[in-house]
Design a protein around this motif. Sequence first.
Motif, PDB file in Angstrom:
ATOM      1  N   SER A 230       2.999  -4.708  18.181  1.00 45.36           N
ATOM      2  CA  SER A 230       2.985  -5.815  17.285  1.00 45.36           C
ATOM      3  C   SER A 230       3.547  -5.641  16.001  1.00 45.36           C
ATOM      4  N   THR A 231       3.360  -4.632  15.290  1.00 43.10           N
ATOM      5  CA  THR A 231       4.068  -4.453  14.112  1.00 43.10           C
ATOM      6  C   THR A 231       5.536  -4.313  14.156  1.00 43.10           C
ATOM      7  N   TYR A 232       5.962  -3.680  15.061  1.00 41.91           N
ATOM      8  CA  TYR A 232       7.447  -3.661  15.356  1.00 41.91           C
ATOM      9  C   TYR A 232       7.936  -4.907  15.685  1.00 41.91           C
ATOM     10  N   ILE A 233       7.389  -5.809  16.629  1.00 42.33           N
ATOM     11  CA  ILE A 233       8.284  -7.049  16.766  1.00 42.33           C
ATOM     12  C   ILE A 233       7.930  -7.941  15.788  1.00 42.33           C
ATOM     13  N   SER A 234       6.965  -8.164  15.030  1.00 45.89           N
ATOM     14  CA  SER A 234       6.665  -8.923  13.751  1.00 45.89           C
ATOM     15  C   SER A 234       7.601  -8.398  12.813  1.00 45.89           C
ATOM     16  N   MET A 235       7.952  -7.390  12.661  1.00 44.49           N
ATOM     17  CA  MET A 235       9.322  -7.166  11.715  1.00 44.49           C
ATOM     18  C   MET A 235      10.682  -7.722  12.150  1.00 44.49           C
ATOM     19  N   GLU A 236      10.734  -8.086  13.375  1.00 39.90           N
ATOM     20  CA  GLU A 236      12.020  -8.551  13.676  1.00 39.90           C
ATOM     21  C   GLU A 236      11.829  -9.921  13.875  1.00 39.90           C
ATOM     22  N   GLY A 237      10.804 -10.613  13.079  1.00 38.45           N
ATOM     23  CA  GLY A 237      10.905 -12.047  12.918  1.00 38.45           C
ATOM     24  C   GLY A 237      10.084 -12.779  13.669  1.00 38.45           C
ATOM     25  N   TYR A 238       9.038 -12.456  14.625  1.00 37.86           N
ATOM     26  CA  TYR A 238       8.390 -13.234  15.388  1.00 37.86           C
ATOM     27  C   TYR A 238       6.935 -13.204  15.027  1.00 37.86           C
ATOM     28  N   ASP A 239       6.405 -14.209  15.287  1.00 38.42           N
ATOM     29  CA  ASP A 239       4.905 -14.573  14.921  1.00 38.42           C
ATOM     30  C   ASP A 239       4.024 -13.976  15.996  1.00 38.42           C
ATOM     31  N   VAL A 240       3.442 -12.688  15.997  1.00 42.28           N
ATOM     32  CA  VAL A 240       2.640 -12.014  16.729  1.00 42.28           C
ATOM     33  C   VAL A 240       1.177 -12.165  16.568  1.00 42.28           C
TER      34      VAL A 240
ATOM     35  N   LYS B 243      11.161   2.033  25.089  1.00 43.02           N
ATOM     36  CA  LYS B 243      11.396   1.965  23.654  1.00 43.02           C
ATOM     37  C   LYS B 243      11.246   0.348  23.215  1.00 43.02           C
ATOM     38  N   PRO B 244      10.753   0.146  21.898  1.00 44.94           N
ATOM     39  CA  PRO B 244      10.438  -1.207  21.331  1.00 44.94           C
ATOM     40  C   PRO B 244      11.839  -1.965  21.282  1.00 44.94           C
ATOM     41  N   GLU B 245      13.031  -1.345  21.335  1.00 42.56           N
ATOM     42  CA  GLU B 245      14.016  -2.107  21.143  1.00 42.56           C
ATOM     43  C   GLU B 245      14.401  -2.679  22.614  1.00 42.56           C
ATOM     44  N   GLU B 246      14.286  -2.073  23.772  1.00 43.18           N
ATOM     45  CA  GLU B 246      14.218  -2.409  25.237  1.00 43.18           C
ATOM     46  C   GLU B 246      13.364  -3.876  25.311  1.00 43.18           C
ATOM     47  N   LEU B 247      12.088  -3.801  24.556  1.00 43.22           N
ATOM     48  CA  LEU B 247      11.328  -4.918  24.601  1.00 43.22           C
ATOM     49  C   LEU B 247      11.876  -5.988  23.851  1.00 43.22           C
ATOM     50  N   LEU B 248      12.513  -5.717  22.812  1.00 43.05           N
ATOM     51  CA  LEU B 248      13.269  -6.636  22.003  1.00 43.05           C
ATOM     52  C   LEU B 248      14.323  -7.457  22.591  1.00 43.05           C
ATOM     53  N   LEU B 249      15.016  -6.458  23.476  1.00 41.82           N
ATOM     54  CA  LEU B 249      16.428  -6.997  24.132  1.00 41.82           C
ATOM     55  C   LEU B 249      15.699  -8.094  25.313  1.00 41.82           C
TER      56      LEU B 249
ATOM     57  N   ASP C 128      -5.045  -1.346  25.429  1.00 35.20           N
ATOM     58  CA  ASP C 128      -4.802  -0.042  24.719  1.00 35.20           C
ATOM     59  C   ASP C 128      -4.546  -0.555  23.158  1.00 35.20           C
ATOM     60  N   TYR C 129      -5.597  -0.324  22.337  1.00 34.90           N
ATOM     61  CA  TYR C 129      -5.602  -0.874  21.108  1.00 34.90           C
ATOM     62  C   TYR C 129      -4.377  -0.348  20.148  1.00 34.90           C
ATOM     63  N   GLU C 130      -4.283   0.912  20.084  1.00 38.18           N
ATOM     64  CA  GLU C 130      -3.071   1.650  19.369  1.00 38.18           C
ATOM     65  C   GLU C 130      -1.701   1.266  19.918  1.00 38.18           C
ATOM     66  N   PHE C 131      -1.563   1.104  21.077  1.00 34.65           N
ATOM     67  CA  PHE C 131      -0.144   0.840  21.545  1.00 34.65           C
ATOM     68  C   PHE C 131       0.229  -0.738  21.396  1.00 34.65           C
ATOM     69  N   THR C 132      -0.930  -1.566  21.441  1.00 36.73           N
ATOM     70  CA  THR C 132      -0.600  -3.086  21.193  1.00 36.73           C
ATOM     71  C   THR C 132      -0.370  -3.302  19.567  1.00 36.73           C
ATOM     72  N   ASN C 133      -1.133  -2.213  18.691  1.00 36.06           N
ATOM     73  CA  ASN C 133      -0.803  -2.366  17.267  1.00 36.06           C
ATOM     74  C   ASN C 133       0.521  -2.138  16.855  1.00 36.06           C
ATOM     75  N   MET C 134       1.062  -1.009  17.457  1.00 39.40           N
ATOM     76  CA  MET C 134       2.439  -0.490  17.433  1.00 39.40           C
ATOM     77  C   MET C 134       3.275  -1.515  17.469  1.00 39.40           C
TER      78      MET C 134
END
Length: 452
Positions: A18-28, A105-111, A10-16
């Motif tokens: 990736s953008t969120y996690i990279s903003m939290e300081g990860y190299d994605v 939620k992206p926050e759940e994955l971040l945790l 799922d390209y759109e889901f992955t892109n969303m």
Amino acid sequence: MPKILFVDDDYEFTNMLSTYISMEGYDVESSNSPKSALNLIKNNNYDFVITDIRMPEMDGLRFLQEALEIKRDLTVIVMSAYGTYETAIEAVKRGAYDYISKPFKPEELLLLLKKAEERESLKRENNRLRMQLKQESGLDNIIGNSFQIQELKEKIKRVSPLDVTVIIQGESGTGKELVARAIHDLSKRSEHPIVAINCAAIPENLIESELFGHARGAFTDAHTDRAGLFEEANNSTLFLDEIGELPLNLQTKLLRVIETKEIRRIGETKDRKVDVRIIAATSRNLLDDVKEGRFREDLYYRLNVFNLVIPPLRERVDDIPILLKHFVLKFCKKHNIREPVIEKATIEFLTTLRWEGNVRQLENAVESAIILCDSGTLAVSHFSQLKARTDEYRDIEIDEKDMSLNKAVAKFERNFIIKALAAVNGNRTKAAQLLNISHRTLLYKIKEYGIK
């Protein structure tokens, strides 16, 4: 910065995400193809891989299996949608770190990523402490505080984790096998036992079968198929002691194994892959053997990627007191004898000797002395066998017109070989055992000194 690979069709889901996690300081990085993702894993070092469990090109369980085959310690998180809960549980059983159920939620994955980071940090610290403990225990049997031994231990620590061949040089009795075992114990191959062979102790007509194995019927006594030591040492270390005694025809075969990582049993036509680290040892000067045509030059340089030289005991006499104490404790425990007090004169006497047999000779002398010690004090008199040997050296005649040390040593060695041969009625095999040298070396010295 932790490096993450997202794998989802799922390209759109992955892109969303990736953008969120990279903003939290990860190299994605992301991939919509599991097969492409496997190539990325081969060529990159990812801290975490996050993958969907259902993808048309390849299902998540197969992707997990192949990813872990590429990198066994990879941290993989699987994403499961409705109806794939059981599959996600199965993925965890097969080596995934954890799973997260869609939608989330992206926050759940971040945790979940933060928890995985903490676990990886603990694993790294645990591995560091385990390696530190391993280094300390792996070098316990190499005893001594002299600068030569401290330098040797540092070199062992440096070379052990590297999968390179090593040549250990040292006189008989210096502890070459102890050093080889220490290298193995500190290496990545230590989960498997080291396999050792003394090339000088096995008859020339048997050593090829011992190393490479044989097929049933390959020769008269080959009643069954038999794996050789190379196969036994697969994924481990093969220690070739007295490598200089290996016949020339087998040196060629050993060179081929090092170059191709393949062996062929006697009587077979098929090669077998082996993954073996080779550590070789010698008491000879292999460069001299190369010059004289007794050792292959190409094999010497293949083996001599890293060279360790163990000093003879006479060059590190400062270690004799600590070695003496160690052996006294060892043999008192072995023979259930009360530990004696070591006289100062005993230590002084032992430090004046030449120790041709090195640490092994000292060990044997201490055991004999402990057995003879019938009082609470270990005295010089308990080392009578060593005193007899020192008297032999005093009897060497000195020609003041020719004070060549080499000639004096050669003269003593010739006479000593003659005495050994006389003691066993000329039996060269028994004489070699008595002299603690290989049969081949004895034949060479008999020819060199013109002994009849």
